[in-house]
Motif scaffolding. Sequence first.
Motif, PDB file in Angstrom:
ATOM      1  N   GLY A   1     -15.838   9.087  -6.745  1.00 38.28           N
ATOM      2  CA  GLY A   1     -14.592   8.375  -6.957  1.00 38.28           C
ATOM      3  C   GLY A   1     -14.180   7.589  -5.735  1.00 38.28           C
ATOM      4  O   GLY A   1     -14.981   7.323  -4.847  1.00 38.28           O
ATOM      5  N   GLU A   2     -12.903   7.237  -5.702  1.00 35.61           N
ATOM      6  CA  GLU A   2     -12.348   6.466  -4.592  1.00 35.61           C
ATOM      7  C   GLU A   2     -11.856   7.410  -3.511  1.00 35.61           C
ATOM      8  O   GLU A   2     -11.069   8.324  -3.788  1.00 35.61           O
TER       9      GLU A   2
ATOM     10  N   LEU B   1      -9.442   8.306  -0.975  1.00 32.48           N
ATOM     11  CA  LEU B   1      -8.089   7.887  -0.624  1.00 32.48           C
ATOM     12  C   LEU B   1      -7.801   8.074   0.868  1.00 32.48           C
ATOM     13  O   LEU B   1      -7.337   7.162   1.528  1.00 32.48           O
TER      14      LEU B   1
ATOM     15  N   LEU C   1     -10.059  12.553  -2.801  1.00 32.34           N
ATOM     16  CA  LEU C   1     -10.636  11.540  -3.675  1.00 32.34           C
ATOM     17  C   LEU C   1      -9.847  11.420  -4.970  1.00 32.34           C
ATOM     18  O   LEU C   1      -9.318  12.409  -5.471  1.00 32.34           O
ATOM     19  N   SER C   2      -9.823  10.216  -5.500  1.00 33.88           N
ATOM     20  CA  SER C   2      -9.290   9.986  -6.833  1.00 33.88           C
ATOM     21  C   SER C   2     -10.493   9.830  -7.752  1.00 33.88           C
ATOM     22  O   SER C   2     -11.257   8.874  -7.631  1.00 33.88           O
ATOM     23  N   THR C   3     -10.677  10.801  -8.650  1.00 30.07           N
ATOM     24  CA  THR C   3     -11.852  10.805  -9.521  1.00 30.07           C
ATOM     25  C   THR C   3     -11.419  10.653 -10.969  1.00 30.07           C
ATOM     26  O   THR C   3     -10.228  10.614 -11.275  1.00 30.07           O
TER      27      THR C   3
ATOM     28  N   ASP D   1       0.849  -1.192   0.000  1.00 30.80           N
ATOM     29  CA  ASP D   1       0.000   0.000   0.000  1.00 30.80           C
ATOM     30  C   ASP D   1       0.888   1.246   0.000  1.00 30.80           C
ATOM     31  O   ASP D   1       1.206   1.802   1.059  1.00 30.80           O
TER      32      ASP D   1
ATOM     33  N   ARG E   1     -11.597  -1.405  -1.058  1.00 32.34           N
ATOM     34  CA  ARG E   1     -11.709  -0.126  -1.762  1.00 32.34           C
ATOM     35  C   ARG E   1     -13.032   0.540  -1.392  1.00 32.34           C
ATOM     36  O   ARG E   1     -14.058  -0.125  -1.274  1.00 32.34           O
ATOM     37  N   VAL E   2     -12.998   1.864  -1.216  1.00 34.53           N
ATOM     38  CA  VAL E   2     -14.186   2.624  -0.843  1.00 34.53           C
ATOM     39  C   VAL E   2     -14.472   3.640  -1.945  1.00 34.53           C
ATOM     40  O   VAL E   2     -13.690   4.561  -2.156  1.00 34.53           O
ATOM     41  N   TYR E   3     -15.581   3.444  -2.654  1.00 38.03           N
ATOM     42  CA  TYR E   3     -16.007   4.350  -3.713  1.00 38.03           C
ATOM     43  C   TYR E   3     -17.307   5.020  -3.291  1.00 38.03           C
ATOM     44  O   TYR E   3     -18.169   4.381  -2.674  1.00 38.03           O
TER      45      TYR E   3
ATOM     46  N   SER F   1      -9.668   4.208   1.829  1.00 41.17           N
ATOM     47  CA  SER F   1      -9.706   3.105   0.873  1.00 41.17           C
ATOM     48  C   SER F   1      -8.377   2.371   0.911  1.00 41.17           C
ATOM     49  O   SER F   1      -7.319   2.970   0.744  1.00 41.17           O
TER      50      SER F   1
END
Length: 132
Positions: free
Chosen positions: A125-126, A128, A106-108, A5, A86-88, A81
């Motif tokens: 998105g995810e 982070l 967030l990763s969008t 990670d 993973r958390v979306y 996440s």
Amino acid sequence: MAITDPIGDMLTRIRNAQVAKHDRVDVPASKVKEEICRVLLREGYIRAYQRIDDGRQGILQITLKYEPDGTPVIRELRRVSKPSLRVYIRCDEIRPVRTGLGISILSTCRGVMTGKEAREANVGGEVLCEVW
């Protein structure tokens, strides 16, 4: 040894450096980590960051920020996440962190941004991490 990670490793290095009262911390570079640093800098949680080319992967040198009394500006840095879970979330599910005192990163599909920016851009998105 391989890191499973890398983002979690970066956040842990920042937390450990703040506990030890270091001025800066070095982490292996990647595009996502650099984007997370860009968001942290823009939001005022770190003083600066710089990518150093070492002929391999590169190094991100992050300059930490402290209050005048010596307490770190980042009170808590929490990975949301993880590789194992993973958390979306959708844009309408994005909630303020610590009633607006913190940010979520967030990763969008439009890049790495804060939760507030993602809400305004109407993208999900995810999640982070969360910072406060």
